[in-house]
Enzyme design. Sequence first.
Site, PDB file in Angstrom:
ATOM      1  CB  CYS A 113      -0.954   0.008   1.186  1.00 14.32           C
ATOM      2  SG  CYS A 113      -1.986  -1.443   1.270  1.00 14.32           S
ATOM      3  CG  HIS A 253      -3.156   3.353   2.287  1.00 17.42           C
ATOM      4  ND1 HIS A 253      -3.735   2.973   1.096  1.00 17.42           N
ATOM      5  CD2 HIS A 253      -3.187   2.262   3.102  1.00 17.42           C
ATOM      6  CE1 HIS A 253      -4.099   1.702   1.189  1.00 17.42           C
ATOM      7  NE2 HIS A 253      -3.787   1.255   2.389  1.00 17.42           N
ATOM      8  CG  ASN A 283      -6.819  -0.885   1.579  1.00 13.26           C
ATOM      9  OD1 ASN A 283      -6.026  -0.685   0.664  1.00 13.26           O
ATOM     10  ND2 ASN A 283      -6.434  -1.173   2.802  1.00 13.26           N
TER      11      ASN A 283
HETATM   12  O1  UT7 Z   1      -3.893  -1.426   3.806  1.00 14.25           O
HETATM   13  C1  UT7 Z   1      -2.906  -1.373   4.773  1.00 14.25           C
HETATM   14  C2  UT7 Z   1      -2.825  -2.585   5.626  1.00 14.25           C
HETATM   15  N1  UT7 Z   1      -4.090  -2.961   6.205  1.00 14.25           N
HETATM   16  C3  UT7 Z   1      -4.615  -2.286   7.241  1.00 14.25           C
HETATM   17  O2  UT7 Z   1      -4.093  -1.281   7.684  1.00 14.25           O
HETATM   18  C4  UT7 Z   1      -5.856  -2.869   7.836  1.00 14.25           C
HETATM   19  C5  UT7 Z   1      -6.057  -2.330   9.202  1.00 14.25           C
HETATM   20  N2  UT7 Z   1      -7.145  -3.014   9.901  1.00 14.25           N
HETATM   21  C6  UT7 Z   1      -8.447  -2.741   9.729  1.00 14.25           C
HETATM   22  O3  UT7 Z   1      -8.839  -1.967   8.883  1.00 14.25           O
HETATM   23  C7  UT7 Z   1      -9.412  -3.390  10.688  1.00 14.25           C
HETATM   24  O4  UT7 Z   1      -8.666  -4.063  11.676  1.00 14.25           O
HETATM   25  C8  UT7 Z   1     -10.407  -4.376  10.027  1.00 14.25           C
HETATM   26  C9  UT7 Z   1     -11.449  -3.619   9.214  1.00 14.25           C
HETATM   27  C10 UT7 Z   1      -9.708  -5.351   9.126  1.00 14.25           C
HETATM   28  C11 UT7 Z   1     -11.158  -5.134  11.123  1.00 14.25           C
HETATM   29  O5  UT7 Z   1     -11.807  -4.212  11.994  1.00 14.25           O
HETATM   30  P1  UT7 Z   1     -11.599  -4.305  13.580  1.00 14.25           P
HETATM   31  O6  UT7 Z   1     -12.432  -3.262  14.168  1.00 14.25           O
HETATM   32  O7  UT7 Z   1     -10.128  -4.273  13.879  1.00 14.25           O
HETATM   33  O8  UT7 Z   1     -12.218  -5.705  13.904  1.00 14.25           O
HETATM   34  P2  UT7 Z   1     -11.553  -6.930  14.694  1.00 14.25           P
HETATM   35  O9  UT7 Z   1     -10.667  -7.711  13.801  1.00 14.25           O
HETATM   36  O10 UT7 Z   1     -11.030  -6.469  16.015  1.00 14.25           O
HETATM   37  O11 UT7 Z   1     -12.855  -7.790  14.996  1.00 14.25           O
HETATM   38  C12 UT7 Z   1     -13.891  -7.298  15.849  1.00 14.25           C
HETATM   39  C13 UT7 Z   1     -15.090  -8.231  15.715  1.00 14.25           C
HETATM   40  C14 UT7 Z   1     -14.710  -9.710  15.821  1.00 14.25           C
HETATM   41  O12 UT7 Z   1     -15.784 -10.393  16.445  1.00 14.25           O
HETATM   42  P3  UT7 Z   1     -15.731 -10.755  18.016  1.00 14.25           P
HETATM   43  O13 UT7 Z   1     -14.509 -11.596  18.190  1.00 14.25           O
HETATM   44  O14 UT7 Z   1     -15.641  -9.437  18.726  1.00 14.25           O
HETATM   45  O15 UT7 Z   1     -17.015 -11.472  18.227  1.00 14.25           O
HETATM   46  C15 UT7 Z   1     -14.618 -10.140  14.395  1.00 14.25           C
HETATM   47  O16 UT7 Z   1     -14.843 -11.518  14.220  1.00 14.25           O
HETATM   48  O17 UT7 Z   1     -15.683  -8.054  14.432  1.00 14.25           O
HETATM   49  C16 UT7 Z   1     -15.734  -9.320  13.760  1.00 14.25           C
HETATM   50  N3  UT7 Z   1     -15.553  -9.094  12.343  1.00 14.25           N
HETATM   51  C17 UT7 Z   1     -16.577  -8.880  11.507  1.00 14.25           C
HETATM   52  N4  UT7 Z   1     -17.912  -8.844  11.696  1.00 14.25           N
HETATM   53  C18 UT7 Z   1     -18.691  -8.595  10.629  1.00 14.25           C
HETATM   54  C19 UT7 Z   1     -14.391  -9.025  11.645  1.00 14.25           C
HETATM   55  N5  UT7 Z   1     -14.641  -8.769  10.353  1.00 14.25           N
HETATM   56  C20 UT7 Z   1     -16.000  -8.691  10.242  1.00 14.25           C
HETATM   57  C21 UT7 Z   1     -16.866  -8.444   9.153  1.00 14.25           C
HETATM   58  N6  UT7 Z   1     -18.193  -8.407   9.397  1.00 14.25           N
HETATM   59  N7  UT7 Z   1     -16.423  -8.239   7.908  1.00 14.25           N
END
Ligand code: UT7
Length: 326
Positions: A113, A253, A283
């Site tokens: 990225c 980004h 993204n």
């Molecule tokens: O491009 C450069 C490199 N990439 C990045 O910089 C990505 C950076 N990270 C992010 O953008 C975020 O971490 C994500 C969008 C990928 C995920 O969001 P988050 O707020 O960090 O979610 P999380 O991984 O902490 O998960 C929170 C909850 C989990 O459920 P529990 O364990 O709390 O029950 C996940 O299983 O949200 C759940 N979850 C989802 N639920 C519905 C994770 N993805 C999804 C989804 N839909 N797509």
Amino acid sequence: MASAGILGTGSALPKKIITNADLEKMVETSDQWITERTGIRERRQAGPDETTSKLSVQAARKALEMAGLKPQDLDLIICSTISPDMPLPSTAAFIQAELGARSCCAFDLAAACSGFLFGITVAEKFIRTGSSRHVLVIGAELLSRYLDYKDRATCVIFGDGVAAGVLGAVEPPSGILAEELHTEGAYADHLFIPAGGTAKPASRETVEGGEHYIKMRGNELFKVAVRSMEDVSRRVLTQAQVCPEQLSLFIPHQANQRITEAVRERLGVNPEKVYSNISRVGNTSSASIPICLDECVRSGRLKRGDLVLMSAFGAGVTWGAVVMRW
Ligand code: UT7
């Protein structure tokens, strides 16, 4: 010594739109979760005929036209991509041939990225030393080809897109004022594709195990992204002797709208100065910043003389920032 600036921009997006409602039918997710946690409402997905090089050529032609240049005027072509047409040869070679450029140096650059900022920083060195007059830098990603549409942690955020910039000498005070790039390989396993390379060549087992898909530890990356983008942005602003109030535009980004907001707040940049298109394109990795740039230039949001800060973070992990006077 002349400065290096961007003389023209262009972008190309695949036709097909994947909405959050479409993803609701593929994985256990919701429009509400995706919108609230990422800011994304839709993203593009390339069809079988839309390859990295073909979309790159479309974007490059538009950038060359804006710059008033022909493909034969290019001395260097850098294609920043982690989703090349094929492992061998470089996508830059296909782009060069399709554009009808002369046999100038052309190569791919892999910085995920952060790739466009890595690319324009390399281009700047070639221009400032006088070894190139005109450099085409492309950020091109078709990450949908590596997405597991059963993995809700990744398939909701990434989208496909391509954008290009043509760089050349400009009169000071215009041009790139400061730049800084970093890589920290200790985080390599936070965002990677396990198989398909020499460490684990593609096999029936790797395909059946889904190891040719992107794996991401999103939550851990989130925190590193905010810290790194804030830190490197501050450093380039100091280097360029520019304070946030002087900026006309901040293009981060487009990783996640919450990352953008956190970095903006920490840097003390006015919300109206931050550009965001993540709701429409998701993204798009290395294409993210140049797509924004192209939209800003074509809509008149970015004008000659404006100060712009660009800051990126991606797999590797890589991060960097550039301050330029447009
Ligand atoms: O491009 C450069 C490199 N990439 C990045 O910089 C990505 C950076 N990270 C992010 O953008 C975020 O971490 C994500 C969008 C990928 C995920 O969001 P988050 O707020 O960090 O979610 P999380 O991984 O902490 O998960 C929170 C909850 C989990 O459920 P529990 O364990 O709390 O029950 C996940 O299983 O949200 C759940 N979850 C989802 N639920 C519905 C994770 N993805 C999804 C989804 N839909 N797509």
